[in-house]
Design a protein around this motif. Structure first.
Motif, PDB file in Angstrom:
ATOM      1  N   ALA A 230      14.866  74.812  31.701  1.00 23.40           N
ATOM      2  CA  ALA A 230      14.034  74.344  32.810  1.00 23.40           C
ATOM      3  C   ALA A 230      12.685  73.853  32.307  1.00 23.40           C
ATOM      4  CB  ALA A 230      13.842  75.466  33.831  1.00 23.40           C
ATOM      5  N   GLY A 231      12.106  74.557  31.351  1.00 21.44           N
ATOM      6  CA  GLY A 231      10.817  74.135  30.791  1.00 21.44           C
ATOM      7  C   GLY A 231      10.918  72.798  30.077  1.00 21.44           C
ATOM      8  N   ALA A 232      12.017  72.600  29.362  1.00 22.02           N
ATOM      9  CA  ALA A 232      12.226  71.314  28.680  1.00 22.02           C
ATOM     10  C   ALA A 232      12.365  70.184  29.691  1.00 22.02           C
ATOM     11  CB  ALA A 232      13.473  71.391  27.797  1.00 22.02           C
ATOM     12  N   ALA A 233      13.017  70.449  30.811  1.00 27.11           N
ATOM     13  CA  ALA A 233      13.168  69.434  31.850  1.00 27.11           C
ATOM     14  C   ALA A 233      11.803  69.043  32.421  1.00 27.11           C
ATOM     15  CB  ALA A 233      14.077  69.950  32.962  1.00 27.11           C
ATOM     16  N   VAL A 234      10.959  70.037  32.659  1.00 27.19           N
ATOM     17  CA  VAL A 234       9.613  69.761  33.176  1.00 27.19           C
ATOM     18  C   VAL A 234       8.827  68.918  32.188  1.00 27.19           C
ATOM     19  CG1 VAL A 234       7.401  70.797  33.810  1.00 27.19           C
ATOM     20  CG2 VAL A 234       9.532  71.814  34.630  1.00 27.19           C
ATOM     21  N   LEU A 235       8.837  69.307  30.934  1.00 25.73           N
ATOM     22  CA  LEU A 235       8.087  68.578  29.913  1.00 25.73           C
ATOM     23  C   LEU A 235       8.604  67.152  29.755  1.00 25.73           C
ATOM     24  CD1 LEU A 235       5.906  68.650  27.715  1.00 25.73           C
ATOM     25  CD2 LEU A 235       7.649  69.506  26.124  1.00 25.73           C
ATOM     26  N   ALA A 236       9.921  66.995  29.778  1.00 21.89           N
ATOM     27  CA  ALA A 236      10.509  65.657  29.631  1.00 21.89           C
ATOM     28  C   ALA A 236      10.064  64.734  30.755  1.00 21.89           C
ATOM     29  CB  ALA A 236      12.032  65.764  29.589  1.00 21.89           C
ATOM     30  N   VAL A 237      10.084  65.232  31.978  1.00 25.91           N
ATOM     31  CA  VAL A 237       9.654  64.423  33.116  1.00 25.91           C
ATOM     32  C   VAL A 237       8.185  64.053  32.980  1.00 25.91           C
ATOM     33  CG1 VAL A 237       9.231  64.445  35.609  1.00 25.91           C
ATOM     34  CG2 VAL A 237      11.398  65.302  34.700  1.00 25.91           C
ATOM     35  N   GLN A 238       7.357  64.999  32.595  1.00 24.81           N
ATOM     36  CA  GLN A 238       5.924  64.741  32.454  1.00 24.81           C
ATOM     37  C   GLN A 238       5.639  63.649  31.428  1.00 24.81           C
ATOM     38  OE1 GLN A 238       4.645  68.670  31.425  1.00 24.81           O
ATOM     39  NE2 GLN A 238       4.346  69.320  33.546  1.00 24.81           N
ATOM     40  N   LEU A 239       6.390  63.642  30.338  1.00 27.44           N
ATOM     41  CA  LEU A 239       6.144  62.668  29.266  1.00 27.44           C
ATOM     42  C   LEU A 239       6.810  61.318  29.532  1.00 27.44           C
ATOM     43  CD1 LEU A 239       6.542  64.965  26.118  1.00 27.44           C
ATOM     44  CD2 LEU A 239       4.428  64.267  27.257  1.00 27.44           C
ATOM     45  N   LEU A 240       8.019  61.342  30.081  1.00 28.29           N
ATOM     46  CA  LEU A 240       8.761  60.096  30.277  1.00 28.29           C
ATOM     47  C   LEU A 240       8.206  59.250  31.415  1.00 28.29           C
ATOM     48  CD1 LEU A 240      12.430  61.327  29.746  1.00 28.29           C
ATOM     49  CD2 LEU A 240      11.052  59.906  28.214  1.00 28.29           C
ATOM     50  N   ARG A 241       7.412  59.862  32.305  1.00 32.08           N
ATOM     51  CA  ARG A 241       6.807  59.081  33.382  1.00 32.08           C
ATOM     52  C   ARG A 241       5.983  57.920  32.835  1.00 32.08           C
ATOM     53  NH1 ARG A 241       4.468  64.408  36.266  1.00 32.08           N
ATOM     54  NH2 ARG A 241       6.153  64.813  37.764  1.00 32.08           N
ATOM     55  N   VAL A 242       5.292  58.154  31.747  1.00 35.88           N
ATOM     56  CA  VAL A 242       4.345  57.152  31.230  1.00 35.88           C
ATOM     57  C   VAL A 242       5.057  55.858  30.843  1.00 35.88           C
ATOM     58  CG1 VAL A 242       2.577  56.656  29.508  1.00 35.88           C
ATOM     59  CG2 VAL A 242       2.770  58.963  30.474  1.00 35.88           C
ATOM     60  N   PRO A 243       6.061  55.899  29.956  1.00 35.28           N
ATOM     61  CA  PRO A 243       6.719  54.625  29.612  1.00 35.28           C
ATOM     62  C   PRO A 243       7.574  54.056  30.740  1.00 35.28           C
ATOM     63  CG  PRO A 243       7.840  56.453  28.536  1.00 35.28           C
ATOM     64  CD  PRO A 243       6.592  57.019  29.150  1.00 35.28           C
ATOM     65  N   LEU A 244       8.128  54.914  31.589  1.00 32.44           N
ATOM     66  CA  LEU A 244       9.021  54.421  32.640  1.00 32.44           C
ATOM     67  C   LEU A 244       8.276  53.800  33.819  1.00 32.44           C
ATOM     68  CD1 LEU A 244      11.681  57.295  32.828  1.00 32.44           C
ATOM     69  CD2 LEU A 244      11.928  55.041  31.773  1.00 32.44           C
ATOM     70  N   SER A 245       7.011  54.174  33.996  1.00 32.85           N
ATOM     71  CA  SER A 245       6.273  53.746  35.191  1.00 32.85           C
ATOM     72  C   SER A 245       6.066  52.238  35.282  1.00 32.85           C
ATOM     73  CB  SER A 245       4.912  54.446  35.241  1.00 32.85           C
ATOM     74  OG  SER A 245       4.118  54.080  34.116  1.00 32.85           O
ATOM     75  N   THR A 246       6.062  51.563  34.147  1.00 37.02           N
ATOM     76  CA  THR A 246       5.801  50.118  34.155  1.00 37.02           C
ATOM     77  C   THR A 246       7.068  49.292  33.932  1.00 37.02           C
ATOM     78  OG1 THR A 246       5.225  50.249  31.794  1.00 37.02           O
ATOM     79  CG2 THR A 246       3.420  50.383  33.379  1.00 37.02           C
ATOM     80  N   THR A 247       8.210  49.939  33.957  1.00 35.71           N
ATOM     81  CA  THR A 247       9.457  49.201  33.758  1.00 35.71           C
ATOM     82  C   THR A 247       9.900  48.505  35.037  1.00 35.71           C
ATOM     83  OG1 THR A 247      10.827  51.121  34.318  1.00 35.71           O
ATOM     84  CG2 THR A 247      10.205  50.850  32.006  1.00 35.71           C
ATOM     85  N   GLY A 248      10.707  47.488  34.872  1.00 39.19           N
ATOM     86  CA  GLY A 248      11.236  46.788  36.031  1.00 39.19           C
ATOM     87  C   GLY A 248      12.109  47.677  36.891  1.00 39.19           C
ATOM     88  N   VAL A 249      12.806  48.600  36.248  1.00 42.94           N
ATOM     89  CA  VAL A 249      13.679  49.518  36.994  1.00 42.94           C
ATOM     90  C   VAL A 249      12.852  50.351  37.965  1.00 42.94           C
ATOM     91  CG1 VAL A 249      15.215  51.501  36.810  1.00 42.94           C
ATOM     92  CG2 VAL A 249      15.413  49.633  35.172  1.00 42.94           C
ATOM     93  N   TRP A 250      11.748  50.932  37.475  1.00 41.73           N
ATOM     94  CA  TRP A 250      10.949  51.754  38.383  1.00 41.73           C
ATOM     95  C   TRP A 250      10.284  50.908  39.469  1.00 41.73           C
ATOM     96  CZ3 TRP A 250      10.906  56.146  40.410  1.00 41.73           C
ATOM     97  CH2 TRP A 250       9.855  56.476  41.268  1.00 41.73           C
ATOM     98  N   THR A 251       9.861  49.711  39.117  1.00 43.51           N
ATOM     99  CA  THR A 251       9.253  48.837  40.121  1.00 43.51           C
ATOM    100  C   THR A 251      10.229  48.574  41.264  1.00 43.51           C
ATOM    101  OG1 THR A 251       7.848  47.772  38.461  1.00 43.51           O
ATOM    102  CG2 THR A 251       8.187  46.597  40.527  1.00 43.51           C
ATOM    103  N   ARG A 252      11.485  48.353  40.915  1.00 40.58           N
ATOM    104  CA  ARG A 252      12.495  48.117  41.955  1.00 40.58           C
ATOM    105  C   ARG A 252      12.721  49.379  42.789  1.00 40.58           C
ATOM    106  NH1 ARG A 252      14.713  44.990  37.739  1.00 40.58           N
ATOM    107  NH2 ARG A 252      16.081  46.685  37.042  1.00 40.58           N
ATOM    108  N   VAL A 253      12.696  50.532  42.140  1.00 40.87           N
ATOM    109  CA  VAL A 253      12.848  51.788  42.875  1.00 40.87           C
ATOM    110  C   VAL A 253      11.702  51.958  43.875  1.00 40.87           C
ATOM    111  CG1 VAL A 253      12.779  54.313  42.684  1.00 40.87           C
ATOM    112  CG2 VAL A 253      14.150  52.972  41.074  1.00 40.87           C
TER     113      VAL A 253
END
Length: 262
Positions: A230-253
């Motif tokens: 569970a802790g690894a899942a939290v950390l992964a989400v916290q870190l992956l938000r940064v690169p994913l936030s500017t992707t076209g996929v997230w923009t469409r979401v």
């Protein structure tokens, strides 16, 4: 026989201390939730200067309701009142379900408000923080509920789920006191901060999970795997938000989410 009784009593004392630890952690979560939003929500409300969308108050009601319920539930478990704990668990399911939809609704409202102020792209990028936060909480909550008959997993995942919500409060303090001035939009609304500024508040909150792992190590001799996963899942989400936030996929979401609202 006396040796066996002494060992039994020793195990019981360790178990009681272990359950009390969760009460202390829950109380800490309540304190962080209140302090984190003190400058931007509670103090302005007390002064009569708070200007937020109505859904924000529902958001506060549900999310503060959760940390208070979590405190109550840990106290009941520590006192051995398990039947009452299970009864309130039903209310917890209803509350968590409401949190999911209120959380999404608040994120959509924020995107619309910031878009009207001229910060549409930044708003859609930053929305990944709130949307993934409520999705992560939902996933952890469901995992905890599915393991309700395995209390060693249930209570640990529930703690991690609650801790994951606290990043918003700590993040408010970071933005308020440490972030540079932000531009004001057409409607007088401040621009959202860049997503990367949420990483440090997340790591600060993660220290609570680390504390729980240390407690496990001291009382059980090893850290339960529920904390690692569970802790690894939290950390992964916290870190992956940064690169994913500017992707076209997230923009469409983000566009899709806005279209869901009337």
């Amino acid at each position: 026989m006396s040796v066996a009784v002494a060992e039994s009593e020793s195990h019981m004392r360790v178990a009681v201390r272990g359950e009390r630890f969760y009460v202390y952690m829950a109380a800490t979560c309540v304190g962080i939730a209140v302090i984190g939003f003190l400058p931007t929500y509670w103090v302005p409300m007390g002064r009569g200067t708070l200007d937020v969308a109505p859904i924000t108050h529902f958001h506060a009601l549900f999310f503060y309701g959760w940390v208070l319920l979590f405190l109550k539930q840990t106290a009941l478990a520590a006192s051995g009142a398990l039947p009452r704990h299970r009864e309130l668990g039903v209310a917890g399911v209803a509350l968590a379900t409401g949190m999911f939809f209120i959380g999404l609704g608040t994120a959509i409202s924020s995107i619309k408000s910031l878009d009207a102020a001229g910060f549409g792209d930044a708003a859609r990028a930053f929305s990944i923080v709130s949307v993934t936060a409520v999705a992560l909480f939902a996933a952890l909550f469901v995992t905890a509920v599915l393991n309700v008959k395995r209390p060693e997993i249930h209570k640990r995942v529930m703690l991690v789920a609650t801790v994951s919500l606290l990043q918003a409060g700590i993040g408010r303090l970071f933005v308020l006191f440490l972030a540079p001035p932000r531009p004001v939009g057409l409607t007088g609304v401040l621009s959202p901060p860049p997503v990367f500024v949420t990483v440090m508040p997340g790591l600060v909150v993660d220290l609570l999970i680390v504390a729980a792992m240390i407690h496990d190590r001291r009382t059980r001799g090893r850290v339960h795997q529920a904390y690692w996963i569970a802790g690894a899942a939290v950390l992964a989400v916290q870190l992956l938000r940064v690169p994913l936030s500017t992707t076209g996929v997230w923009t469409r979401v983000a566009y899709w989410l806005v279209q869901l609202s009337p």
